[in-house]
Scaffold this active site. Structure first.
Site: not given
Length: 303
Positions: A87, A183, A250
């Site tokens: 991330s 995502d 994700h």
């Protein structure tokens, strides 16, 4: 107090790529592993001051002093090193990759892995660019331009240079990009945030892909295509690696079930951990791009 590491957990678990168990992390289990806690809000690139609120943004300095500390503790003697993150940490791995490489002698094998960090400068469901607007605020507030390479800022504005699609062409260090084509963070925060969807027509779909109608799926397929197109130049380099699976997910390298388990996501029967290991140790070229949703039945979708 507006923010402090005093509020962080005192201990965290090391899973996935950070695990020390060979059955969970076959290629990297016996490495020295360090998790740098994310604390600055701009992927360790801030170098600014908000005089009105007397706030200092020092992400770049935090990065530098952490690296200095690790080098003094023995990292400078490493024969192999891998900078990774997911991330915002994945974005940080991209933004700091060449800087990390420069810490070591040329004899050290240094590479970078960005998981879930390929944030696209994409058009949202309302026709705007929500993530660009957000990034512009981050870049300006944190003074990020001071930390971005001139090779990029000489060609485009600082906000554009904060987007990975405009940074990866300039990275000289071998890099592996691991990303879900759909995502979920980007779907929720970039493509269909509340401001772009005031009627809430995406509320079901953005939190559960099984509730997407055909037009919404078509929009998301367009996002996937945009991601793949943005990676074409990057993928032509033999030193780089890719694993773009057609999952609604994700961050997949720090979760054990997605990194390396019996039912982990795979492309062509190759799991994520195996692909990353084969790329790092140069056992094979790794340019894995999945077929479009819903073809992949190995996904661990986030619902």
């Amino acid at each position: 107090m507006r923010g402090s590491s005093n509020y962080m957990e005192k201990q965290i678990q090391f899973f996935g790529i950070s695990s020390n168990k060979p059955e969970e992390n076959p290629d990297f289990y016996n490495w020295n592993r360090v998790i740098v806690r994310y604390c600055d809000g701009a992927s360790f690139t801030g170098e600014g001051y908000d005089a009105k609120n007397n706030l200092y943004f020092r992400g770049q300095r935090i990065w530098s002093v952490v690296m200095e500390d690790l080098m003094s503790k023995g990292m400078r003697s490493a024969k192999q090193a891998l900078l990774s993150g997911c991330s915002a940490g994945g974005l940080s791995s991209i933004l700091h990759c060449d800087e990390f490489r420069a810490l070591f002698p040329q004899s050290t094998k240094v590479k970078c892995l960005a998981d879930g960090g390929f944030f696209l400068d994409a058009v949202d469901v309302g026709g705007g660019r929500s993530l660009r607007s957000f990034y512009e605020g981050v870049v300006n507030l944190h003074g990020v331009a001071n930390s971005l390479p001139k090779s990029c800022t000489s060609r485009m504005d600082a906000t554009s240079c904060f987007f990975p699609q405009n940074r990866v062409p300039d990275i000289t260090t071998p890099t592996f990009l691991l990303n879900a084509a759909y995502d979920v963070w980007q779907i929720q925060k970039s493509l269909a945030p509340g401001k772009a969807d005031p009627a809430g027509s995406w509320n079901g779909c953005k939190f559960n892909h099984t509730k997407c109608d055909s037009k919404q799926i078509q929009f998301l397929q367009g996002f996937r295509n945009e991601m793949i197109n943005a990676l074409r130049g990057f993928s032509t380099s033999s030193k780089n690696g890719l694993f773009i699976n057609s999952c609604f997910a994700h961050c997949q390298s720090y979760n054990q079930d997605t990194w390396y388990a019996d039912d982990s996501p795979a492309i062509g029967k190759k799991r994520i951990a195996t692909s990353v290991g084969d790329w790092y140790f140069e056992r094979s070229q790794e340019k894995n791009i999945d077929c479009p949703y819903p073809c992949d039945n190995t996904c661990h979708h986030l619902l």
